[in-house]
Design a protein around this motif. Structure first.
Motif, PDB file in Angstrom:
ATOM      1  N   ASP A  74       0.873  -1.259   0.015  1.00  0.00           N
ATOM      2  CA  ASP A  74      -0.011   0.010  -0.006  1.00  0.00           C
ATOM      3  C   ASP A  74       0.885   1.321   0.093  1.00  0.00           C
ATOM      4  O   ASP A  74       0.561   2.182  -0.724  1.00  0.00           O
ATOM      5  CB  ASP A  74      -1.011  -0.071   1.181  1.00  0.00           C
ATOM      6  N   VAL A  75       1.975   1.188   0.750  1.00  0.00           N
ATOM      7  CA  VAL A  75       2.879   2.389   0.886  1.00  0.00           C
ATOM      8  C   VAL A  75       3.192   2.694  -0.585  1.00  0.00           C
ATOM      9  O   VAL A  75       3.487   3.619  -0.955  1.00  0.00           O
ATOM     10  CB  VAL A  75       3.949   2.363   2.004  1.00  0.00           C
ATOM     11  N   LEU A  76       3.990   1.514  -1.312  1.00  0.00           N
ATOM     12  CA  LEU A  76       4.565   1.807  -2.396  1.00  0.00           C
ATOM     13  C   LEU A  76       3.516   2.238  -3.543  1.00  0.00           C
ATOM     14  O   LEU A  76       3.767   3.049  -4.341  1.00  0.00           O
ATOM     15  CB  LEU A  76       5.125   0.321  -2.931  1.00  0.00           C
ATOM     16  N   ASP A  77       2.450   1.677  -3.638  1.00  0.00           N
ATOM     17  CA  ASP A  77       1.394   2.110  -4.315  1.00  0.00           C
ATOM     18  C   ASP A  77       0.930   3.646  -4.340  1.00  0.00           C
ATOM     19  O   ASP A  77       0.739   4.464  -5.041  1.00  0.00           O
ATOM     20  CB  ASP A  77      -0.054   1.281  -4.101  1.00  0.00           C
ATOM     21  N   SER A  78       0.954   3.933  -2.949  1.00  0.00           N
ATOM     22  CA  SER A  78       0.664   5.333  -2.537  1.00  0.00           C
ATOM     23  C   SER A  78       1.858   6.298  -3.452  1.00  0.00           C
ATOM     24  O   SER A  78       1.282   7.397  -3.940  1.00  0.00           O
ATOM     25  CB  SER A  78       0.551   5.548  -0.945  1.00  0.00           C
ATOM     26  N   LEU A  79       2.860   5.948  -2.937  1.00  0.00           N
ATOM     27  CA  LEU A  79       3.965   6.731  -3.674  1.00  0.00           C
ATOM     28  C   LEU A  79       4.079   6.881  -5.044  1.00  0.00           C
ATOM     29  O   LEU A  79       4.376   7.958  -5.658  1.00  0.00           O
ATOM     30  CB  LEU A  79       5.229   6.048  -3.244  1.00  0.00           C
ATOM     31  N   GLN A 128       7.106  -8.279  -5.810  1.00  0.00           N
ATOM     32  CA  GLN A 128       5.994  -8.452  -6.314  1.00  0.00           C
ATOM     33  C   GLN A 128       5.328  -6.959  -6.867  1.00  0.00           C
ATOM     34  O   GLN A 128       4.710  -7.147  -7.923  1.00  0.00           O
ATOM     35  CB  GLN A 128       5.017  -8.968  -5.168  1.00  0.00           C
ATOM     36  N   TYR A 129       5.734  -5.854  -6.164  1.00  0.00           N
ATOM     37  CA  TYR A 129       5.147  -4.755  -6.735  1.00  0.00           C
ATOM     38  C   TYR A 129       5.817  -4.161  -7.911  1.00  0.00           C
ATOM     39  O   TYR A 129       5.198  -3.475  -8.799  1.00  0.00           O
ATOM     40  CB  TYR A 129       5.395  -3.690  -5.555  1.00  0.00           C
ATOM     41  N   ALA A 150       3.684  -2.335 -11.501  1.00  0.00           N
ATOM     42  CA  ALA A 150       3.683  -1.068 -11.755  1.00  0.00           C
ATOM     43  C   ALA A 150       5.254  -0.764 -12.496  1.00  0.00           C
ATOM     44  O   ALA A 150       5.857  -1.664 -12.341  1.00  0.00           O
ATOM     45  CB  ALA A 150       3.724  -0.139 -10.663  1.00  0.00           C
ATOM     46  N   ASP A 151       5.088   0.341 -13.356  1.00  0.00           N
ATOM     47  CA  ASP A 151       6.456   0.780 -13.989  1.00  0.00           C
ATOM     48  C   ASP A 151       7.224   1.695 -12.913  1.00  0.00           C
ATOM     49  O   ASP A 151       7.210   2.718 -13.128  1.00  0.00           O
ATOM     50  CB  ASP A 151       6.018   1.487 -15.129  1.00  0.00           C
ATOM     51  N   VAL A 152       8.342   0.935 -12.375  1.00  0.00           N
ATOM     52  CA  VAL A 152       8.834   1.499 -11.265  1.00  0.00           C
ATOM     53  C   VAL A 152      10.130   0.910 -11.019  1.00  0.00           C
ATOM     54  O   VAL A 152      10.377  -0.259 -11.740  1.00  0.00           O
ATOM     55  CB  VAL A 152       8.011   1.495  -9.741  1.00  0.00           C
ATOM     56  N   ALA A 153      10.998   1.438 -10.468  1.00  0.00           N
ATOM     57  CA  ALA A 153      12.426   0.816 -10.159  1.00  0.00           C
ATOM     58  C   ALA A 153      12.444   1.171  -8.583  1.00  0.00           C
ATOM     59  O   ALA A 153      12.291   1.872  -7.728  1.00  0.00           O
ATOM     60  CB  ALA A 153      13.486   1.729 -10.619  1.00  0.00           C
ATOM     61  N   LEU A 154      12.513  -0.174  -7.777  1.00  0.00           N
ATOM     62  CA  LEU A 154      12.492  -0.365  -6.411  1.00  0.00           C
ATOM     63  C   LEU A 154      13.910  -1.232  -5.861  1.00  0.00           C
ATOM     64  O   LEU A 154      14.262  -1.887  -6.649  1.00  0.00           O
ATOM     65  CB  LEU A 154      11.371  -1.375  -6.008  1.00  0.00           C
ATOM     66  N   ALA A 155      14.097  -0.595  -4.852  1.00  0.00           N
ATOM     67  CA  ALA A 155      15.259  -1.324  -4.361  1.00  0.00           C
ATOM     68  C   ALA A 155      15.215  -1.392  -2.615  1.00  0.00           C
ATOM     69  O   ALA A 155      14.334  -0.812  -2.170  1.00  0.00           O
ATOM     70  CB  ALA A 155      16.721  -0.562  -4.258  1.00  0.00           C
TER      71      ALA A 155
END
Length: 252
Positions: A94-99, A126-127, A131-136
């Protein structure tokens, strides 16, 4: 450093396409008789803030408030505020989606509690499929010159003596127990081993903290800060096109 809590929504929207959102996560749980419940959260914040100060605004970063609760059921024998694994994973999603909905395309999660590590990494993996994001994601002790942090022992107590000395009480020697606990010394390399009741049996710590010093903690903290700063910069260099792409789309 820009902090989400102190920014207006327009400032957030303006920064988000190019900035990296940095999220510290920790826990509230027993840390033997000499360290406070929020040790993991405070140490994650100390390493994050040190790294962001070291970076000096390059790359651009927005620092989120720390998530203070983690997955700590193994510490409820004494005291903890624990989220289930499913709840923590859902909160992070949810935090990632909100950001992302707020305009961010790059997020870096920094963890301070061992019980969160696998859940955090799974949430990020998983996120990124959705979504079209880059996560670390990382636990602050796992970067560069990796060190085994233990729990409420020499490592964490030294760090707290450097970061929050007024919150550290006098540590008692860790009791010797028979048989020795398995959770931090598995009988074969690569095994994860848990045996019922062991945390309570050893008094809530993995190793003896009586030799901890502020000097040792300062050295440990400096190395963790340097490693995280280098990791954030490397993540930025590898993903700058993600932010630029989002910025271009937003202008179109």
């Amino acid at each position: 450093m820009p902090e989400l809590t102190r920014m207006t929504w327009r400032e957030v929207r303006a920064a988000a396409p190019s900035a990296i959102a940095v999220l510290p996560i920790g826990s509230q749980e027993q840390h033997a008789g000499h360290l406070p419940m929020g040790t993991d959260t405070m140490l994650a914040e100390a390493v994050v803030d040190g790294a962001l100060t070291r970076l000096g605004g390059d790359p651009e970063v927005v620092r989120l408030p720390a998530l203070p609760f983690g997955h700590s059921p193994h510490h409820l024998f004494a005291a903890a505020v624990s989220l289930s694994a499913a709840t923590l994973q859902a909160v992070l999603a949810d935090v990632l989606d909100s950001l992302v909905r707020s305009g961010f395309r790059r997020v870096f999660v920094v963890n301070g509690h061992g019980g969160n590590d696998e859940i955090m990494r799974l949430a990020v993996k998983q996120y990124a499929l959705q979504a079209d994001v880059a996560l670390a994601a990382c636990s602050y002790w796992s970067l560069g010159e990796a060190a085994s942090p233990g729990h409420a022992g020499l490592f964490e107590t030294s760090l707290m003596l450097a970061a929050k000395p007024d919150l550290v009480r006098e540590p008692a020697p860790r009791p010797d127990v028979t048989p020795p606990p398995l959770f931090d010394r598995p009988p074969y390399p690569g095994l994860t081993v848990e045996r019922h009741g062991e945390w309570a049996r050893v008094g809530g710590s993995t190793d003896d903290a009586t030799a901890a010093t502020a000097e040792r903690g300062t050295d440990l903290l400096d190395r963790r800060v340097a490693a995280l700063a280098a990791a954030i910069r490397a993540f930025h260099n590898a993903t700058a096109a993600t932010g630029e792409h989002a910025h271009t789309e937003g202008e179109a």
